[in-house]
Design a protein around this motif. Sequence first.
Motif, PDB file in Angstrom:
ATOM      1  N   GLY A  35      37.069  40.523  21.167  1.00  0.00           N
ATOM      2  CA  GLY A  35      37.719  41.734  20.697  1.00  0.00           C
ATOM      3  C   GLY A  35      37.182  43.037  21.226  1.00  0.00           C
ATOM      4  N   GLN A  36      36.344  43.009  22.279  1.00  0.00           N
ATOM      5  CA  GLN A  36      35.823  44.241  22.866  1.00  0.00           C
ATOM      6  C   GLN A  36      36.800  44.759  23.925  1.00  0.00           C
ATOM      7  OE1 GLN A  36      32.868  45.644  21.645  1.00  0.00           O
ATOM      8  NE2 GLN A  36      33.186  43.976  20.170  1.00  0.00           N
ATOM      9  N   GLN A  37      37.153  46.033  23.807  1.00  0.00           N
ATOM     10  CA  GLN A  37      38.109  46.602  24.748  1.00  0.00           C
ATOM     11  C   GLN A  37      37.464  46.806  26.120  1.00  0.00           C
ATOM     12  OE1 GLN A  37      40.478  49.878  23.179  1.00  0.00           O
ATOM     13  NE2 GLN A  37      40.579  50.777  25.218  1.00  0.00           N
ATOM     14  N   VAL A  38      38.203  46.421  27.180  1.00  0.00           N
ATOM     15  CA  VAL A  38      37.726  46.560  28.554  1.00  0.00           C
ATOM     16  C   VAL A  38      38.859  47.109  29.406  1.00  0.00           C
ATOM     17  CG1 VAL A  38      36.043  44.678  28.361  1.00  0.00           C
ATOM     18  CG2 VAL A  38      38.380  44.176  29.114  1.00  0.00           C
ATOM     19  N   ASP A  39      38.527  47.431  30.661  1.00  0.00           N
ATOM     20  CA  ASP A  39      39.589  47.845  31.574  1.00  0.00           C
ATOM     21  C   ASP A  39      39.802  46.777  32.647  1.00  0.00           C
ATOM     22  OD1 ASP A  39      37.674  48.221  33.620  1.00  0.00           O
ATOM     23  OD2 ASP A  39      37.398  50.319  33.072  1.00  0.00           O
ATOM     24  N   PHE A  40      40.822  46.977  33.447  1.00  0.00           N
ATOM     25  CA  PHE A  40      41.218  45.965  34.424  1.00  0.00           C
ATOM     26  C   PHE A  40      40.142  45.740  35.480  1.00  0.00           C
ATOM     27  CE2 PHE A  40      44.347  43.191  36.035  1.00  0.00           C
ATOM     28  CZ  PHE A  40      44.427  43.313  37.399  1.00  0.00           C
ATOM     29  N   ASP A  41      39.426  46.793  35.838  1.00  0.00           N
ATOM     30  CA  ASP A  41      38.361  46.636  36.824  1.00  0.00           C
ATOM     31  C   ASP A  41      37.261  45.695  36.335  1.00  0.00           C
ATOM     32  OD1 ASP A  41      39.530  48.163  38.749  1.00  0.00           O
ATOM     33  OD2 ASP A  41      38.403  49.992  38.303  1.00  0.00           O
ATOM     34  N   GLN A  42      37.003  45.706  35.037  1.00  0.00           N
ATOM     35  CA  GLN A  42      36.003  44.789  34.486  1.00  0.00           C
ATOM     36  C   GLN A  42      36.470  43.340  34.601  1.00  0.00           C
ATOM     37  OE1 GLN A  42      35.639  47.573  30.906  1.00  0.00           O
ATOM     38  NE2 GLN A  42      33.704  46.470  30.784  1.00  0.00           N
ATOM     39  N   VAL A  43      37.763  43.122  34.438  1.00  0.00           N
ATOM     40  CA  VAL A  43      38.318  41.781  34.627  1.00  0.00           C
ATOM     41  C   VAL A  43      38.096  41.337  36.074  1.00  0.00           C
ATOM     42  CG1 VAL A  43      40.403  40.361  34.542  1.00  0.00           C
ATOM     43  CG2 VAL A  43      40.047  42.161  32.826  1.00  0.00           C
ATOM     44  N   ILE A  44      38.397  42.226  37.015  1.00  0.00           N
ATOM     45  CA  ILE A  44      38.222  41.902  38.432  1.00  0.00           C
ATOM     46  C   ILE A  44      36.771  41.559  38.737  1.00  0.00           C
ATOM     47  CG2 ILE A  44      38.395  42.765  40.794  1.00  0.00           C
ATOM     48  CD1 ILE A  44      41.080  42.191  39.435  1.00  0.00           C
ATOM     49  N   ARG A  45      35.859  42.344  38.214  1.00  0.00           N
ATOM     50  CA  ARG A  45      34.434  42.098  38.494  1.00  0.00           C
ATOM     51  C   ARG A  45      33.993  40.733  37.969  1.00  0.00           C
ATOM     52  NH1 ARG A  45      33.988  47.707  37.383  1.00  0.00           N
ATOM     53  NH2 ARG A  45      33.307  47.351  35.231  1.00  0.00           N
ATOM     54  N   LYS A  46      34.568  40.303  36.873  1.00  0.00           N
ATOM     55  CA  LYS A  46      34.194  39.009  36.286  1.00  0.00           C
ATOM     56  C   LYS A  46      34.679  37.829  37.120  1.00  0.00           C
ATOM     57  CE  LYS A  46      31.793  39.646  32.485  1.00  0.00           C
ATOM     58  NZ  LYS A  46      30.471  39.010  32.277  1.00  0.00           N
ATOM     59  N   THR A  47      35.596  38.073  38.051  1.00  0.00           N
ATOM     60  CA  THR A  47      36.080  36.975  38.898  1.00  0.00           C
ATOM     61  C   THR A  47      35.118  36.687  40.045  1.00  0.00           C
ATOM     62  OG1 THR A  47      37.349  38.401  40.434  1.00  0.00           O
ATOM     63  CG2 THR A  47      38.472  37.663  38.420  1.00  0.00           C
ATOM     64  N   ASN A  48      34.150  37.548  40.265  1.00  0.00           N
ATOM     65  CA  ASN A  48      33.326  37.471  41.480  1.00  0.00           C
ATOM     66  C   ASN A  48      32.577  36.154  41.636  1.00  0.00           C
ATOM     67  OD1 ASN A  48      34.133  39.963  42.418  1.00  0.00           O
ATOM     68  ND2 ASN A  48      32.429  41.072  41.492  1.00  0.00           N
ATOM     69  N   ASP A  49      32.102  35.573  40.535  1.00  0.00           N
ATOM     70  CA  ASP A  49      31.340  34.323  40.648  1.00  0.00           C
ATOM     71  C   ASP A  49      32.141  33.119  40.169  1.00  0.00           C
ATOM     72  OD1 ASP A  49      31.379  34.951  37.970  1.00  0.00           O
ATOM     73  OD2 ASP A  49      29.288  34.387  37.599  1.00  0.00           O
ATOM     74  N   LYS A  50      33.464  33.265  40.158  1.00  0.00           N
ATOM     75  CA  LYS A  50      34.327  32.174  39.694  1.00  0.00           C
ATOM     76  C   LYS A  50      35.014  31.492  40.869  1.00  0.00           C
ATOM     77  CE  LYS A  50      33.352  33.517  35.528  1.00  0.00           C
ATOM     78  NZ  LYS A  50      32.319  32.802  34.730  1.00  0.00           N
ATOM     79  N   SER A  51      35.304  30.220  40.689  1.00  0.00           N
ATOM     80  CA  SER A  51      36.066  29.484  41.705  1.00  0.00           C
ATOM     81  C   SER A  51      37.530  29.349  41.317  1.00  0.00           C
ATOM     82  CB  SER A  51      35.462  28.091  41.907  1.00  0.00           C
ATOM     83  OG  SER A  51      35.507  27.337  40.707  1.00  0.00           O
ATOM     84  N   HIS A  52      37.821  29.472  40.020  1.00  0.00           N
ATOM     85  CA  HIS A  52      39.180  29.303  39.535  1.00  0.00           C
ATOM     86  C   HIS A  52      39.494  30.348  38.464  1.00  0.00           C
ATOM     87  CE1 HIS A  52      38.232  25.421  41.356  1.00  0.00           C
ATOM     88  NE2 HIS A  52      39.536  25.256  41.511  1.00  0.00           N
ATOM     89  N   VAL A  53      40.644  30.995  38.616  1.00  0.00           N
ATOM     90  CA  VAL A  53      41.086  32.007  37.664  1.00  0.00           C
ATOM     91  C   VAL A  53      42.474  31.620  37.164  1.00  0.00           C
ATOM     92  CG1 VAL A  53      41.637  34.444  37.302  1.00  0.00           C
ATOM     93  CG2 VAL A  53      39.769  33.790  38.876  1.00  0.00           C
TER      94      VAL A  53
END
Length: 289
Positions: A35-53
């Motif tokens: 429930g913590q509000q974030v922006d779209f750029d934070q979502v993008i940054r979280k993809t950096n170490d992922k193999s699947h989104v």
Amino acid sequence: MTNKSVCFTFLVFVLLSYSGHVFAQRAYLIFTGDGQQVDFDQVIRKTNDKSHVFFGELHNNPISHWLQLELTHALFDDHGERLVIGTEMFEADNQLLIDEYFADQISQKNFEEETRLWKNYKTDYKPILEFAKKNKLKLIATNVPRRYANMVYHKGLAVLSEFTDEAKSYMAPLPIEIDTTQVSYQEITQMVEGHQGKNMMEAQAIKDATMAHFILENSTRKTIFLHLNGSYHSDRKEGVVNFLSRDIPLRKILTITTVSQDNIDQLDEKNHQLADFIIVVDSSMTKTH
């Protein structure tokens, strides 16, 4: 991210006119699972170490489709041709048509006439497909052909053993081990009483298992795989994610989902933990179909 993306992806302002007054209304906000509000750029940054989104959409929601396209652009900016896109909206036996179209071996007209396109294809999925084609990205049809899912609904999973090897090449390898403890599958079973409820769950499972199968088959250590699907297929990291996580660690998988709420200022309790990131869209938002 472009200035356009930064300005518009976090807050969309819809100008409404009523009795001569103009006011701004937020169309969506993004929250973490808790429930913590974030922006779209934070979502993008979280993809950096992922193999699947996984991007779980509401099929008729324009915010879902717009942000899917924005995410596609952002991932391509970061990863280039390492990006692979998979979609529930194309069925596995249409992969040949996609490959031929991307290779300019068939026309757009023939591709669109011969592929079983969803009715909102031109507005909601075509922009991503054409972006993939233009940038020489792989686009994978991950879903099981609907005729096989329909047979499972009427006769159960056992019916699939009767099909030819060619037919089986368009689905997950048999037999399929279903985790019946998943909340989503329990809800599906409860929708229909008796034996038909079990078949409904199995029909969902053959879709989920097949999508996971083709995602895995088209993943390598170098790729980042973006999968577009209805939110129900990946919420709570169940469905497709449950099958995929048997081969890919959950820590390498990021999930996004879309929900509709009357009040978007905070995440409703029922929507907590549906995904790593939850896009909350105002329930008054217009639909694409």
